[in-house]
Design a protein around this motif. Structure first.
Motif, short mmCIF file in Angstrom:
data_model
loop_
_atom_site.label_atom_id
_atom_site.label_comp_id
_atom_site.label_asym_id
_atom_site.label_seq_id
_atom_site.Cartn_x
_atom_site.Cartn_y
_atom_site.Cartn_z
N VAL A 204 0.83 -1.20 0.00
CA VAL A 204 0.00 0.00 0.00
C VAL A 204 0.87 1.25 0.00
O VAL A 204 0.42 2.33 -0.41
N SER A 205 2.12 1.11 0.43
CA SER A 205 3.04 2.25 0.43
C SER A 205 3.28 2.76 -0.99
O SER A 205 3.71 3.91 -1.17
N GLU A 206 3.03 1.92 -1.99
CA GLU A 206 3.19 2.34 -3.37
C GLU A 206 2.05 3.24 -3.83
O GLU A 206 2.14 3.90 -4.86
N SER A 207 0.97 3.27 -3.05
CA SER A 207 -0.22 4.04 -3.42
C SER A 207 -0.31 5.39 -2.72
O SER A 207 -1.16 6.21 -3.07
N VAL A 208 0.55 5.59 -1.70
CA VAL A 208 0.48 6.84 -0.93
C VAL A 208 1.89 7.39 -0.71
O VAL A 208 2.89 6.69 -0.94
N LYS A 209 1.95 8.61 -0.24
CA LYS A 209 3.23 9.26 0.03
C LYS A 209 3.45 9.52 1.52
O LYS A 209 4.37 10.24 1.90
N ILE A 210 2.60 8.92 2.35
CA ILE A 210 2.76 9.08 3.80
C ILE A 210 3.26 7.77 4.41
O ILE A 210 3.19 6.72 3.77
N PRO A 211 3.80 7.82 5.63
CA PRO A 211 4.36 6.62 6.25
C PRO A 211 3.34 5.50 6.43
O PRO A 211 2.14 5.75 6.61
N VAL A 212 3.84 4.27 6.39
CA VAL A 212 3.02 3.09 6.63
C VAL A 212 3.62 2.33 7.81
O VAL A 212 4.80 1.97 7.80
N LEU A 213 2.82 2.10 8.84
CA LEU A 213 3.25 1.43 10.04
C LEU A 213 2.54 0.08 10.16
O LEU A 213 1.42 -0.08 9.69
N ILE A 214 3.20 -0.88 10.81
CA ILE A 214 2.59 -2.17 11.10
C ILE A 214 2.11 -2.13 12.55
O ILE A 214 2.89 -1.83 13.45
N GLY A 215 0.83 -2.47 12.77
CA GLY A 215 0.26 -2.29 14.09
C GLY A 215 -0.05 -3.54 14.86
O GLY A 215 -0.58 -3.47 15.97
N SER A 216 0.28 -4.73 14.34
CA SER A 216 0.06 -5.95 15.12
C SER A 216 0.84 -7.10 14.51
O SER A 216 1.11 -7.13 13.32
N GLY A 217 1.19 -8.06 15.38
CA GLY A 217 1.69 -9.35 14.93
C GLY A 217 3.14 -9.45 14.54
O GLY A 217 3.57 -10.49 14.04
N VAL A 218 3.95 -8.41 14.76
CA VAL A 218 5.37 -8.51 14.44
C VAL A 218 6.07 -9.29 15.54
O VAL A 218 5.87 -9.03 16.73
N GLU A 221 10.36 -13.96 14.82
CA GLU A 221 10.41 -14.90 13.71
C GLU A 221 10.04 -14.27 12.36
O GLU A 221 10.50 -14.74 11.32
N ASN A 222 9.22 -13.23 12.36
CA ASN A 222 8.76 -12.68 11.08
C ASN A 222 9.18 -11.25 10.80
O ASN A 222 8.75 -10.65 9.81
N VAL A 223 10.01 -10.67 11.67
CA VAL A 223 10.32 -9.24 11.54
C VAL A 223 10.96 -8.90 10.19
O VAL A 223 10.82 -7.77 9.69
N GLU A 224 11.64 -9.88 9.58
CA GLU A 224 12.25 -9.62 8.25
C GLU A 224 11.21 -9.15 7.25
O GLU A 224 11.52 -8.36 6.35
N ASP A 225 9.97 -9.63 7.40
CA ASP A 225 8.91 -9.30 6.45
C ASP A 225 8.45 -7.85 6.56
O ASP A 225 7.74 -7.36 5.67
N TYR A 226 8.85 -7.18 7.64
CA TYR A 226 8.30 -5.84 7.91
C TYR A 226 9.37 -4.75 8.01
O TYR A 226 9.03 -3.61 8.35
N MET A 227 10.60 -5.07 7.70
CA MET A 227 11.66 -4.08 7.86
C MET A 227 11.51 -2.89 6.92
O MET A 227 12.07 -1.82 7.17
N GLU A 228 10.76 -3.06 5.84
CA GLU A 228 10.55 -1.94 4.92
C GLU A 228 9.43 -1.01 5.39
O GLU A 228 9.23 0.06 4.80
N ALA A 229 8.71 -1.41 6.41
CA ALA A 229 7.70 -0.52 6.98
C ALA A 229 8.39 0.67 7.63
O ALA A 229 9.52 0.57 8.11
N ASN A 230 7.70 1.78 7.66
CA ASN A 230 8.29 2.95 8.33
C ASN A 230 8.41 2.70 9.83
O ASN A 230 9.37 3.17 10.46
N ALA A 231 7.46 1.97 10.41
CA ALA A 231 7.54 1.65 11.83
C ALA A 231 6.77 0.38 12.13
O ALA A 231 5.89 -0.03 11.37
#
Length: 265
Positions: A204-218, A221-231
């Motif tokens: 979804v970050s490709e559709s907007v110009k504002i930060p994208v944060l992950i809010g649950s479930g990190v 074991e899976n943090v590699e999948d979310y390192m490109e998130a802003n937070a």
């Protein structure tokens, strides 16, 4: 970017969750002095274990949640948040008041905090507590009126623990709507607390110009999948046995932060 000026980095910011013990609600059993002391203790554990990007303070134990949060909860959260701010004078701090008490969160943040997490920003949802309508227009007008424009408003989209009434609207369309309505950042979640968010939704970050944060479930074991998130906002994984009502586990936090530091490099 405002986001960079707050956190000092643009990617893989780690925000730890301080779950405030039950305030004057059905599960309340502690004095305010004890609740405040416990919140400060959790903040200290996070800091000592390597969480230096930021913390968010939330009244997670105020079960069952309601939309019409009373002034007593706002007052108590102000006391707790001010105490954590005094303990962590330079750390970015945020607040979320359940459920969807976004105006109250802004009022608390005005005193000493940097950001809030807001539910129900755009489109309506049916949540555990009932019908949750969009609040962007009223919320940002309120922010302007009280002089809290420095407080970032990070907004859940396709909110967890609920069903969007606009199921025909894609997450990308929802994201663009939130951006158009002046959100400072989007929060993506799984279906419930501690449930992993779909890593594919980071696109979804490709559709907007504002930060994208992950809010649950990190997790570790899976943090590699979310390192490109802003937070990444992390609560459950940092608790003993990975269960949110439990105490913060310093060893889990240290292990996670060590891995994040390695991945950042």
């Amino acid at each position: 970017m405002k986001f960079f000026s707050l956190f000092g980095r643009l990617k893989s910011v780690v925000i730890g969750m301080v779950h405030v013990k039950a305030l004057p609600t059905p599960l309340s059993s502690m004095k305010m002095s004890e609740i405040t002391e416990e919140a400060c203790r959790e903040a200290e554990i996070y800091s000592d274990a390597g969480v230096q990007d930021g913390l968010i303070i939330e009244n997670m134990h105020d079960i069952p949640y309601i939309f019409s949060v009373g002034p007593e909860v706002t007052a108590c959260m102000t006391v707790v948040c001010s105490a954590v701010r005094n303990q962590c004078p330079f750390l970015p701090l945020g607040v979320q008041i359940l459920s969807s008490a976004n105006h109250q969160a802004l009022a608390v943040a005005l005193a000493s905090l940097d950001f809030i997490r807001a539910e129900g920003f755009v489109f309506s949802h049916v949540a555990d507590e009932g019908l949750l309508n969009a609040c962007a227009g009223e919320l940002l007008r309120y922010r302007k009126q009280i002089g809290a424009e420095h407080v970032h408003v990070f907004t859940d989209i396709k909110k967890k623990h609920s069903h969007a009434l606009t199921s025909d609207v894609s997450i990308a369309e929802t994201a663009r709507a939130a951006e158009f309505f002046l959100s400072d950042g989007l929060i993506i979640t799984g279906s419930a607390t501690g449930v992993q968010a779909d890593p594919q939704q980071l696109k979804v970050s490709e559709s907007v110009k504002i930060p994208v944060l992950i809010g649950s479930g990190v997790t570790y074991e899976n943090v590699e999948d979310y390192m490109e998130a802003n937070a990444m906002i992390i609560g459950s994984h940092f608790k003993k046995d990975g269960h949110w009502p439990n105490a913060v586990d310093p060893q889990r936090v240290k292990r996670f932060m060590k891995k994040v530091q390695e991945l950042r490099q």
